[in-house]
Design a protein around this motif. Structure first.
Motif, PDB file in Angstrom:
ATOM      1  N   ILE A   1       0.848  -1.213   0.000  1.00 35.42           N
ATOM      2  CA  ILE A   1       0.000   0.000   0.000  1.00 35.42           C
ATOM      3  C   ILE A   1       0.875   1.252   0.000  1.00 35.42           C
ATOM      4  CG2 ILE A   1      -1.592   1.355   1.436  1.00 35.42           C
ATOM      5  CD1 ILE A   1      -2.825  -1.281   2.361  1.00 35.42           C
ATOM      6  N   ILE A   2       1.888   1.249   0.865  1.00 36.82           N
ATOM      7  CA  ILE A   2       2.773   2.428   0.956  1.00 36.82           C
ATOM      8  C   ILE A   2       3.474   2.681  -0.378  1.00 36.82           C
ATOM      9  CG2 ILE A   2       4.891   3.307   2.030  1.00 36.82           C
ATOM     10  CD1 ILE A   2       4.008   1.805   4.566  1.00 36.82           C
ATOM     11  N   THR A   3       4.032   1.610  -0.959  1.00 38.59           N
ATOM     12  CA  THR A   3       4.747   1.765  -2.237  1.00 38.59           C
ATOM     13  C   THR A   3       3.815   2.267  -3.330  1.00 38.59           C
ATOM     14  OG1 THR A   3       5.985  -0.182  -1.547  1.00 38.59           O
ATOM     15  CG2 THR A   3       6.353   0.570  -3.769  1.00 38.59           C
ATOM     16  N   PHE A   4       2.612   1.695  -3.378  1.00 35.59           N
ATOM     17  CA  PHE A   4       1.653   2.046  -4.433  1.00 35.59           C
ATOM     18  C   PHE A   4       1.231   3.515  -4.325  1.00 35.59           C
ATOM     19  CE2 PHE A   4      -2.732   2.225  -6.042  1.00 35.59           C
ATOM     20  CZ  PHE A   4      -2.536   1.741  -7.315  1.00 35.59           C
ATOM     21  N   ILE A   5       0.878   3.936  -3.085  1.00 41.78           N
ATOM     22  CA  ILE A   5       0.371   5.309  -2.922  1.00 41.78           C
ATOM     23  C   ILE A   5       1.501   6.334  -3.085  1.00 41.78           C
ATOM     24  CG2 ILE A   5      -0.693   6.904  -1.262  1.00 41.78           C
ATOM     25  CD1 ILE A   5      -2.384   4.553  -0.309  1.00 41.78           C
ATOM     26  N   ARG A   6       2.690   6.013  -2.586  1.00 41.63           N
ATOM     27  CA  ARG A   6       3.821   6.941  -2.742  1.00 41.63           C
ATOM     28  C   ARG A   6       4.215   7.126  -4.207  1.00 41.63           C
ATOM     29  NH1 ARG A   6       7.538   7.110   2.039  1.00 41.63           N
ATOM     30  NH2 ARG A   6       6.245   8.279   3.495  1.00 41.63           N
ATOM     31  N   ARG A   7       4.017   6.047  -4.990  1.00 40.74           N
ATOM     32  CA  ARG A   7       4.353   6.123  -6.412  1.00 40.74           C
ATOM     33  C   ARG A   7       3.337   7.003  -7.160  1.00 40.74           C
ATOM     34  NH1 ARG A   7       5.201   0.394  -8.412  1.00 40.74           N
ATOM     35  NH2 ARG A   7       2.945   0.445  -8.411  1.00 40.74           N
ATOM     36  N   LYS A   8       2.084   6.957  -6.702  1.00 39.67           N
ATOM     37  CA  LYS A   8       1.047   7.698  -7.406  1.00 39.67           C
ATOM     38  C   LYS A   8       0.971   9.146  -6.927  1.00 39.67           C
ATOM     39  CE  LYS A   8      -0.503   4.074  -9.596  1.00 39.67           C
ATOM     40  NZ  LYS A   8      -0.283   3.934 -11.030  1.00 39.67           N
ATOM     41  N   ILE A   9       1.091   9.354  -5.594  1.00 45.80           N
ATOM     42  CA  ILE A   9       0.899  10.695  -5.019  1.00 45.80           C
ATOM     43  C   ILE A   9       2.208  11.148  -4.381  1.00 45.80           C
ATOM     44  CG2 ILE A   9      -0.393  12.025  -3.301  1.00 45.80           C
ATOM     45  CD1 ILE A   9      -2.555   9.714  -3.755  1.00 45.80           C
ATOM     46  N   THR A  10       2.701  12.254  -4.863  1.00 45.88           N
ATOM     47  CA  THR A  10       3.988  12.747  -4.357  1.00 45.88           C
ATOM     48  C   THR A  10       3.830  13.682  -3.160  1.00 45.88           C
ATOM     49  OG1 THR A  10       3.864  14.451  -6.044  1.00 45.88           O
ATOM     50  CG2 THR A  10       5.230  12.534  -6.534  1.00 45.88           C
ATOM     51  N   HIS A  11       2.627  14.257  -3.008  1.00 50.38           N
ATOM     52  CA  HIS A  11       2.395  15.153  -1.872  1.00 50.38           C
ATOM     53  C   HIS A  11       2.415  14.345  -0.579  1.00 50.38           C
ATOM     54  CE1 HIS A  11       0.294  18.099   0.708  1.00 50.38           C
ATOM     55  NE2 HIS A  11       0.846  18.981  -0.110  1.00 50.38           N
ATOM     56  N   ASN A  12       3.260  14.761   0.369  1.00 48.26           N
ATOM     57  CA  ASN A  12       3.570  13.902   1.519  1.00 48.26           C
ATOM     58  C   ASN A  12       2.387  13.723   2.474  1.00 48.26           C
ATOM     59  OD1 ASN A  12       5.292  12.231   2.735  1.00 48.26           O
ATOM     60  ND2 ASN A  12       6.513  13.807   3.764  1.00 48.26           N
ATOM     61  N   VAL A  13       1.736  14.851   2.846  1.00 55.05           N
ATOM     62  CA  VAL A  13       0.649  14.781   3.832  1.00 55.05           C
ATOM     63  C   VAL A  13      -0.550  14.030   3.254  1.00 55.05           C
ATOM     64  CG1 VAL A  13      -0.908  16.156   5.257  1.00 55.05           C
ATOM     65  CG2 VAL A  13       1.421  16.947   4.849  1.00 55.05           C
ATOM     66  N   PHE A  14      -0.888  14.361   2.016  1.00 55.88           N
ATOM     67  CA  PHE A  14      -2.012  13.697   1.356  1.00 55.88           C
ATOM     68  C   PHE A  14      -1.755  12.198   1.218  1.00 55.88           C
ATOM     69  CE2 PHE A  14      -4.680  13.149  -2.614  1.00 55.88           C
ATOM     70  CZ  PHE A  14      -5.876  13.182  -1.911  1.00 55.88           C
ATOM     71  N   ALA A  15      -0.509  11.849   0.882  1.00 60.74           N
ATOM     72  CA  ALA A  15      -0.136  10.426   0.771  1.00 60.74           C
ATOM     73  C   ALA A  15      -0.270   9.725   2.110  1.00 60.74           C
ATOM     74  CB  ALA A  15       1.290  10.316   0.246  1.00 60.74           C
ATOM     75  N   LEU A  16       0.163  10.399   3.185  1.00 57.59           N
ATOM     76  CA  LEU A  16       0.058   9.789   4.522  1.00 57.59           C
ATOM     77  C   LEU A  16      -1.402   9.554   4.922  1.00 57.59           C
ATOM     78  CD1 LEU A  16       2.822  11.597   6.595  1.00 57.59           C
ATOM     79  CD2 LEU A  16       2.643   9.162   6.126  1.00 57.59           C
ATOM     80  N   ILE A  17      -2.254  10.543   4.602  1.00 55.59           N
ATOM     81  CA  ILE A  17      -3.693  10.387   4.917  1.00 55.59           C
ATOM     82  C   ILE A  17      -4.275   9.200   4.150  1.00 55.59           C
ATOM     83  CG2 ILE A  17      -5.967  11.481   4.670  1.00 55.59           C
ATOM     84  CD1 ILE A  17      -4.464  14.190   5.105  1.00 55.59           C
ATOM     85  N   LEU A  18      -3.954   9.135   2.867  1.00 59.78           N
ATOM     86  CA  LEU A  18      -4.472   8.028   2.047  1.00 59.78           C
ATOM     87  C   LEU A  18      -3.939   6.672   2.516  1.00 59.78           C
ATOM     88  CD1 LEU A  18      -4.585   9.176  -1.671  1.00 59.78           C
ATOM     89  CD2 LEU A  18      -6.449   8.314  -0.288  1.00 59.78           C
ATOM     90  N   ILE A  19      -2.667   6.655   2.900  1.00 58.52           N
ATOM     91  CA  ILE A  19      -2.074   5.392   3.390  1.00 58.52           C
ATOM     92  C   ILE A  19      -2.798   4.936   4.652  1.00 58.52           C
ATOM     93  CG2 ILE A  19       0.002   4.433   4.501  1.00 58.52           C
ATOM     94  CD1 ILE A  19       1.624   6.121   2.466  1.00 58.52           C
ATOM     95  N   SER A  20      -3.049   5.885   5.552  1.00 53.54           N
ATOM     96  CA  SER A  20      -3.724   5.494   6.808  1.00 53.54           C
ATOM     97  C   SER A  20      -5.152   5.018   6.550  1.00 53.54           C
ATOM     98  CB  SER A  20      -3.701   6.663   7.793  1.00 53.54           C
ATOM     99  OG  SER A  20      -4.236   7.798   7.187  1.00 53.54           O
ATOM    100  N   ILE A  21      -5.862   5.715   5.645  1.00 52.04           N
ATOM    101  CA  ILE A  21      -7.247   5.291   5.335  1.00 52.04           C
ATOM    102  C   ILE A  21      -7.247   3.900   4.692  1.00 52.04           C
ATOM    103  CG2 ILE A  21      -9.237   5.772   3.843  1.00 52.04           C
ATOM    104  CD1 ILE A  21      -8.632   8.761   4.282  1.00 52.04           C
ATOM    105  N   ALA A  22      -6.346   3.714   3.721  1.00 45.19           N
ATOM    106  CA  ALA A  22      -6.287   2.418   3.030  1.00 45.19           C
ATOM    107  C   ALA A  22      -5.890   1.302   3.994  1.00 45.19           C
ATOM    108  CB  ALA A  22      -5.288   2.505   1.881  1.00 45.19           C
TER     109      ALA A  22
END
Lengths: 128, 136
Positions: B29-50
Motif C-alpha cells: 500500500i505504501i509503495t503504491f500510494i507513494r508512487r502515485k501521489i507525491t504530496h507527503n501529507v495527502f499520501a500519509l492520509i491516504l495510506i492510513s485510510i487504506a
C-alpha cells in the motif's frame, strides 16, 4: 510396517520398477506426479541446509537481503526500514527458516520459468 | 494430545504467515500510494485510510485477493497454462495427423471424382457437338 515396505522395495531391481510400484509413472494422474516432483525439487535446498550448515548461513543472508529490498522500496533508507526488516526476519529467518527457504526456492522456480520445465519434463518422461 | 499439538502448530504457522502477509500488504500500500501521489501529507492520509479499511476491516476479503495477486505476479498462471497444454489429450500431434490423414484421403478422392466427372461431361459435350456439326 516400514520394514515390510522396505523389503518390498528391495525386491524391485531398478529405480523405474520402484517408481512404478509407487505409481509415479503408471496409474497416478499427471497433476499428482507434477506436485510430487515439485515438492522433491523444492526440498533439495532445505535438505542441503540440514546437511551443510554453511548453506544455512548463506540462505539466511539471502533472505535478509531479499526482505530488506522489499522494505526499503516502501520506507527508503531509514530507521523504520531496519525495524520492519527485523520484525519480518524474526518470523522468516529465526522461526520458520526451512519453510521460508522452501517458499524461496518455489518463488525462484516460478520466477525463472523452471516450473514450466518441471511440468513439461514430468509429462514427457512419465510416458512409457 | 498429538492432534491438539499438530492443530496448534498448523494454526500457529498460519497465524504467523497471516501476520507477515499483512506486513507485506502494508508495504505494498505504501509503495503504491507513494508512487502515485507525491504530496507527503495527502499520501500519509491516504495510506492510513487504506490501511485501516483494507487491513483492519476487510482483511478476509483483501488478504485472499492479495495472496492470489502475489501468486499471479510470481507467474503461477503460466504454470497453469503449461499444465493445460500438457494434460490435453485431443491435441496430440499423432492423433491429429491420423484424423486428418483419413479426411485428406476422402477429400482427395472426392476431388478426383469431381474432376473425372467434369472431364467426362466435357468429353461428352464435345462429342455431341462434333456429332451435330458432322455433315454426313
Amino acid at each position: 510396517m516400514i520394514s515390510k515396505i522396505i523389503e518390498s522395495l528391495k525386491s524391485f531391481s531398478s529405480i523405474k520398477e520402484k517408481a512404478f510400484a509407487f505409481g509415479l509413472f503408471d496409474t497416478s494422474s499427471l497433476i499428482i506426479k507434477i506436485i510430487v516432483i515439485t515438492i522433491l525439487a523444492v526440498l533439495i535446498l532445505p535438505s542441503l541446509m540440514y546437511a551443510f550448515p554453511i548453506v544455512k548461513y548463506v540462505m539466511i543472508v539471502v533472505i535478509i537481503f531479499f526482505v530488506y529490498g522489499i522494505v526499503a522500496k516502501a520506507f527508503g533508507n531509514s530507521l523504520i526500514t531496519f525495524i520492519v526488516t527485523g520484525l519480518i526476519c524474526y518470523f522468516l529467518v529465526f522461526k520458520y527458516l526451512f519453510l521460508t527457504t522452501s517458499l524461496m526456492v518455489f518463488y525462484f522456480f516460478l520466477g525463472t520459468g523452471l516450473m514450466s520445465v518441471i511440468v513439461w519434463g514430468t509429462s514427457r518422461f512419465s510416458k512409457k | 494430545m498429538s492432534y491438539m499439538l499438530a492443530n496448534s502448530l498448523i494454526l500457529g504457522i498460519f497465524g504467523d504467515f497471516n501476520f507477515i502477509l499483512k506486513i507485506f500488504f502494508f508495504l505494498f500500500i505504501i509503495t503504491f500510494i507513494r508512487r502515485k501521489i507525491t504530496h507527503n501529507v495527502f499520501a500519509l492520509i491516504l495510506i492510513s485510510i487504506a490501511t485501516i479499511a483494507l487491513i483492519f476491516i476487510y482483511w478476509p476479503l483483501f488478504g485472499g485477493m492479495y495472496f492470489i495477486y502475489v501468486l499471479i505476479t510470481m507467474g503461477l498462471s503460466s504454470v497453469v497454462v503449461d499444465f493445460f497444454f500438457v494434460s490435453m489429450d485431443g491435441g496430440k500431434p499423432k492423433d491429429m495427423i491420423a484424423k486428418n490423414r483419413h479426411k485428406g484421403i476422402s477429400i482427395m478422392e472426392r476431388k478426383d471424382a469431381v474432376h473425372t466427372g467434369l472431364e467426362m461431361q466435357q468429353r461428352k459435350q464435345s462429342m455431341q457437338q462434333l456429332k451435330k456439326f458432322r455433315p454426313f
